[in-house]
Write a protein that holds these residues in place. Structure first.
Motif, PDB file in Angstrom:
ATOM      1  N   VAL A 264      86.252  80.751  69.519  1.00  0.00           N
ATOM      2  CA  VAL A 264      85.773  79.975  70.666  1.00  0.00           C
ATOM      3  C   VAL A 264      84.655  79.054  70.183  1.00  0.00           C
ATOM      4  O   VAL A 264      83.634  79.521  69.676  1.00  0.00           O
ATOM      5  N   PRO A 265      84.811  77.760  70.326  1.00  0.00           N
ATOM      6  CA  PRO A 265      83.794  76.817  69.853  1.00  0.00           C
ATOM      7  C   PRO A 265      82.665  76.657  70.880  1.00  0.00           C
ATOM      8  O   PRO A 265      82.715  77.230  71.975  1.00  0.00           O
ATOM      9  N   GLN A 266      81.689  75.838  70.526  1.00  0.00           N
ATOM     10  CA  GLN A 266      80.631  75.509  71.496  1.00  0.00           C
ATOM     11  C   GLN A 266      81.078  74.402  72.461  1.00  0.00           C
ATOM     12  O   GLN A 266      80.533  74.279  73.554  1.00  0.00           O
ATOM     13  N   TYR A 267      82.051  73.605  72.026  1.00  0.00           N
ATOM     14  CA  TYR A 267      82.606  72.526  72.855  1.00  0.00           C
ATOM     15  C   TYR A 267      84.117  72.479  72.654  1.00  0.00           C
ATOM     16  O   TYR A 267      84.621  72.745  71.557  1.00  0.00           O
ATOM     17  N   LEU A 268      84.830  72.113  73.702  1.00  0.00           N
ATOM     18  CA  LEU A 268      86.264  71.893  73.603  1.00  0.00           C
ATOM     19  C   LEU A 268      86.587  70.640  74.418  1.00  0.00           C
ATOM     20  O   LEU A 268      86.095  70.482  75.539  1.00  0.00           O
ATOM     21  N   THR A 269      87.380  69.747  73.842  1.00  0.00           N
ATOM     22  CA  THR A 269      87.734  68.528  74.569  1.00  0.00           C
ATOM     23  C   THR A 269      89.229  68.500  74.852  1.00  0.00           C
ATOM     24  O   THR A 269      90.051  68.927  74.029  1.00  0.00           O
ATOM     25  N   LEU A 270      89.557  68.019  76.040  1.00  0.00           N
ATOM     26  CA  LEU A 270      90.940  67.832  76.475  1.00  0.00           C
ATOM     27  C   LEU A 270      91.111  66.370  76.865  1.00  0.00           C
ATOM     28  O   LEU A 270      90.168  65.721  77.309  1.00  0.00           O
ATOM     29  N   SER A 271      92.315  65.849  76.712  1.00  0.00           N
ATOM     30  CA  SER A 271      92.574  64.504  77.235  1.00  0.00           C
ATOM     31  C   SER A 271      94.061  64.338  77.496  1.00  0.00           C
ATOM     32  O   SER A 271      94.555  64.830  78.509  1.00  0.00           O
ATOM     33  N   LYS A 272      94.774  63.708  76.602  1.00  0.00           N
ATOM     34  CA  LYS A 272      96.155  63.293  76.797  1.00  0.00           C
ATOM     35  C   LYS A 272      96.969  64.178  77.750  1.00  0.00           C
ATOM     36  O   LYS A 272      97.462  63.727  78.770  1.00  0.00           O
ATOM     37  N   THR A 273      97.105  65.450  77.418  1.00  0.00           N
ATOM     38  CA  THR A 273      97.977  66.330  78.203  1.00  0.00           C
ATOM     39  C   THR A 273      97.409  66.638  79.582  1.00  0.00           C
ATOM     40  O   THR A 273      98.162  66.957  80.505  1.00  0.00           O
ATOM     41  N   LEU A 274      96.099  66.524  79.754  1.00  0.00           N
ATOM     42  CA  LEU A 274      95.464  66.863  81.028  1.00  0.00           C
ATOM     43  C   LEU A 274      95.883  65.916  82.145  1.00  0.00           C
ATOM     44  O   LEU A 274      96.064  66.329  83.289  1.00  0.00           O
ATOM     45  N   GLY A 275      96.055  64.650  81.822  1.00  0.00           N
ATOM     46  CA  GLY A 275      96.454  63.671  82.832  1.00  0.00           C
ATOM     47  C   GLY A 275      97.942  63.441  82.902  1.00  0.00           C
ATOM     48  O   GLY A 275      98.418  62.707  83.771  1.00  0.00           O
ATOM     49  N   ALA A 276      98.690  64.062  81.978  1.00  0.00           N
ATOM     50  CA  ALA A 276     100.159  63.920  81.946  1.00  0.00           C
ATOM     51  C   ALA A 276     100.583  62.459  81.998  1.00  0.00           C
ATOM     52  O   ALA A 276     101.585  62.104  82.607  1.00  0.00           O
ATOM     53  N   GLY A 277      99.809  61.589  81.318  1.00  0.00           N
ATOM     54  CA  GLY A 277     100.143  60.170  81.280  1.00  0.00           C
ATOM     55  C   GLY A 277      99.132  59.296  81.990  1.00  0.00           C
ATOM     56  O   GLY A 277      99.079  58.086  81.757  1.00  0.00           O
ATOM     57  N   LEU A 278      98.316  59.876  82.868  1.00  0.00           N
ATOM     58  CA  LEU A 278      97.241  59.125  83.500  1.00  0.00           C
ATOM     59  C   LEU A 278      95.949  59.326  82.706  1.00  0.00           C
ATOM     60  O   LEU A 278      95.780  60.351  82.039  1.00  0.00           O
ATOM     61  N   PRO A 279      95.016  58.360  82.773  1.00  0.00           N
ATOM     62  CA  PRO A 279      93.776  58.489  81.992  1.00  0.00           C
ATOM     63  C   PRO A 279      92.838  59.531  82.573  1.00  0.00           C
ATOM     64  O   PRO A 279      92.182  59.302  83.590  1.00  0.00           O
ATOM     65  N   LEU A 280      92.788  60.689  81.934  1.00  0.00           N
ATOM     66  CA  LEU A 280      91.928  61.782  82.358  1.00  0.00           C
ATOM     67  C   LEU A 280      91.586  62.625  81.134  1.00  0.00           C
ATOM     68  O   LEU A 280      92.463  62.947  80.332  1.00  0.00           O
ATOM     69  N   ALA A 281      90.315  62.958  81.001  1.00  0.00           N
ATOM     70  CA  ALA A 281      89.865  63.775  79.876  1.00  0.00           C
ATOM     71  C   ALA A 281      88.734  64.669  80.333  1.00  0.00           C
ATOM     72  O   ALA A 281      88.122  64.438  81.386  1.00  0.00           O
ATOM     73  N   ALA A 282      88.448  65.692  79.535  1.00  0.00           N
ATOM     74  CA  ALA A 282      87.386  66.632  79.889  1.00  0.00           C
ATOM     75  C   ALA A 282      86.661  67.097  78.639  1.00  0.00           C
ATOM     76  O   ALA A 282      87.266  67.255  77.573  1.00  0.00           O
ATOM     77  N   MET A 283      85.363  67.304  78.780  1.00  0.00           N
ATOM     78  CA  MET A 283      84.551  67.937  77.746  1.00  0.00           C
ATOM     79  C   MET A 283      84.013  69.235  78.314  1.00  0.00           C
ATOM     80  O   MET A 283      83.420  69.253  79.389  1.00  0.00           O
ATOM     81  N   LEU A 284      84.251  70.346  77.605  1.00  0.00           N
ATOM     82  CA  LEU A 284      83.822  71.667  78.052  1.00  0.00           C
ATOM     83  C   LEU A 284      82.721  72.177  77.133  1.00  0.00           C
ATOM     84  O   LEU A 284      82.777  71.972  75.912  1.00  0.00           O
ATOM     85  N   THR A 285      81.752  72.856  77.711  1.00  0.00           N
ATOM     86  CA  THR A 285      80.733  73.514  76.904  1.00  0.00           C
ATOM     87  C   THR A 285      80.220  74.734  77.663  1.00  0.00           C
ATOM     88  O   THR A 285      80.713  75.064  78.744  1.00  0.00           O
ATOM     89  N   THR A 286      79.227  75.398  77.085  1.00  0.00           N
ATOM     90  CA  THR A 286      78.702  76.624  77.689  1.00  0.00           C
ATOM     91  C   THR A 286      77.535  76.305  78.628  1.00  0.00           C
ATOM     92  O   THR A 286      76.872  75.270  78.484  1.00  0.00           O
ATOM     93  N   PRO A 287      77.234  77.204  79.563  1.00  0.00           N
ATOM     94  CA  PRO A 287      76.077  76.994  80.435  1.00  0.00           C
ATOM     95  C   PRO A 287      74.773  76.858  79.656  1.00  0.00           C
ATOM     96  O   PRO A 287      73.916  76.038  80.004  1.00  0.00           O
ATOM     97  N   GLU A 288      74.616  77.654  78.591  1.00  0.00           N
ATOM     98  CA  GLU A 288      73.373  77.621  77.820  1.00  0.00           C
ATOM     99  C   GLU A 288      73.158  76.241  77.191  1.00  0.00           C
ATOM    100  O   GLU A 288      72.039  75.691  77.234  1.00  0.00           O
ATOM    101  N   ILE A 289      74.228  75.690  76.607  1.00  0.00           N
ATOM    102  CA  ILE A 289      74.109  74.371  75.980  1.00  0.00           C
ATOM    103  C   ILE A 289      73.882  73.291  77.035  1.00  0.00           C
ATOM    104  O   ILE A 289      73.023  72.407  76.879  1.00  0.00           O
ATOM    105  N   GLU A 290      74.615  73.370  78.142  1.00  0.00           N
ATOM    106  CA  GLU A 290      74.476  72.348  79.181  1.00  0.00           C
ATOM    107  C   GLU A 290      73.088  72.367  79.795  1.00  0.00           C
ATOM    108  O   GLU A 290      72.525  71.298  80.126  1.00  0.00           O
ATOM    109  N   GLU A 291      72.500  73.545  79.936  1.00  0.00           N
ATOM    110  CA  GLU A 291      71.157  73.647  80.502  1.00  0.00           C
ATOM    111  C   GLU A 291      70.139  72.929  79.608  1.00  0.00           C
ATOM    112  O   GLU A 291      69.283  72.184  80.089  1.00  0.00           O
TER     113      GLU A 291
END
Length: 426
Positions: A264-291
């Motif tokens: 499990v990393p400190q960050y994980l990014t999603l894009s292409k498959t998340l929007g199934a062809g529409l422009p959509l992406a996400a950046m995930l991180t932990t509460p501790e890092i985001e705080e």
């Protein structure tokens, strides 16, 4: 005359900036399911899921329904104004993601999501050096481009300071494969980090890596490599970023490709498959890092951050993937496709290697198997011939049909590959 030769169309097309090689000699008119149709009415089997994104095929009826509803009800807002689709999607991504990656930033593209992770890692660590793999592709904007080594580095001046490189794990062509064919990936990784340590000015912030390096040739690290990478990063107090633009949400036979290795990393990014062809992406991180990032004034404010329309589509994409068990489908159909590609490998000496997982596979075309010398000209001819025969494929060896592909369409795709290889070789 073919309708694809429409002189008015191509005269207007000259106004387009050429951004990635020559345009295909056809005009796309419509797309549905796992096919699109050109101006002559010819159906083309989409074996690349568009730009590796149309994971549910084209014009999926449930995606169309959601998009139609939200374009008429709630499309775009000022980025600090939240809506239910945005909050619901963030909560769902947090629920399905590995570990404690339950803080989510929604943006438009994979490059943006990687920029967001890189900027946060720099802010939180107070350091600036970013390590990436030698065959990586993370985007074309500043920080993402500096961490991209597959291509597009020459002619643009210096990248961002602190861009360091590790050798990509190539189980087919690594210099750390001995005469018996044994790959000493541990030795290669240790050597790579020795070079990183010598290059570093003492400001190592993060390492970014794709669980399967897709544009770099569908390089799948050996089991144990990801855990060893994470260990080396932890020793240096570096944060780890997994770019799952093309591997996320079921394509490789697990919901996230990194699940295979239990890292499990400190960050994980999603894009292409998340929007199934529409422009959509996400950046995930932990509460501790985001705080910590929020306390230090983290800023990643783009025009389409937290837009409701793409978020509503992303919700439906994940719902369909989970409900229809498309992850398991990718496993089953991926085996059928890989078996077929390996049969072609036995038939054609130019197919040096077949690799990948699920419905993200790669063909490595070579001049001969002894030298393993890549044959990019042959790859171009095969891709061009596939298109002539009615199928899109990628010149970087990636084979990535939608998860909705049918068995009969996989078999047809293999027949087209067979014919294209035979024609390209003569």
């Amino acid at each position: 005359m073919s309708a694809n030769d429409d002189p008015q169309f191509w005269d207007k097309a000259r106004h387009l900036v050429r951004y990635g090689g020559a345009f295909a000699p056809m005009i796309a008119e419509s797309a549905k399911g796992n096919w699109f149709t050109d101006a002559d009415g010819k159906r083309i089997l989409d074996f690349t899921s568009g730009q590796m994104s149309a994971i549910l095929g084209h014009s999926h009826p449930e995606i169309v329904s959601v998009a139609r509803h939200y374009i008429g009800e709630l499309d775009h807002l000022y980025s600090t104004i939240l809506s239910r689709p945005v909050v619901d999607l963030a909560a769902l991504i947090a629920e399905i993601s590995p570990g404690a990656l339950d803080r989510v930033l929604l943006v438009s593209t994979g490059g943006e999501s990687n920029e967001a992770a890189l900027k946060m890692a720099k802010l939180v660590t107070g350091r600036h050096e970013i390590v990436a793999m030698s065959r990586s592709w993370h985007g074309v904007t500043g920080g993402a481009a500096a961490a991209t080594y597959a291509s597009s580095r020459k002619g643009y001046g210096p990248p961002q300071p602190g861009a360091l490189v590790l050798p990509a794990p190539d189980t087919y062509r690594s210099r750390f494969i001995d005469d018996r064919g044994v790959y000493d990936w541990q030795g290669e990784l240790a050597f790579g980090f020795e070079l990183v340590d010598r290059q570093s000015s003492g400001a190592l912030a993060a390492c970014i890596v794709e669980p399967i390096l897709s544009s770099g040739g569908v390089l799948e690290p050996p089991e144990g490599w990801m855990a060893a990478l994470a260990h080396e990063c932890a020793k240096r107090d570096m944060q780890l970023i997994f770019d799952e633009a093309q591997t996320g949400l079921g394509r490789t036979g697990t919901l996230f490709a990194s699940e295979r290795d239990g890292v499990v990393p400190q960050y994980l990014t999603l894009s292409k498959t998340l929007g199934a062809g529409l422009p959509l992406a996400a950046m995930l991180t932990t509460p501790e890092i985001e705080e910590v990032a929020a306390e230090r004034g983290y800023l990643f404010y783009t025009t389409h951050t937290s837009d409701p329309l793409p978020a509503a589509v992303g919700l439906k994409v994940i719902e369909v993937i989970l409900r229809d068990r498309l992850t398991e489908r990718a496993n089953t159909l991926g085996k059928r496709l890989k078996d077929g590609l390996q049969t072609l490998q036995q038939r054609y000496d130019c197919v040096g290697d077949v690799r990948g997982r699920g419905l993200l596979l790669g063909l490595d075309l070579v001049k001969d198997r002894r030298s393993k010398t890549p044959d990019p000209d042959l790859a171009q001819r095969v891709a061009r011939t596939c298109l002539e025969l009615g199928m899109t494929t990628s010149v970087c060896a990636a084979v990535s049909p939608p998860l909705t592909i049918e068995e009969s369409e996989i078999d047809l795709g293999l027949e087209i590959f067979d014919a294209a290889l035979a024609k390209a070789l003569h």
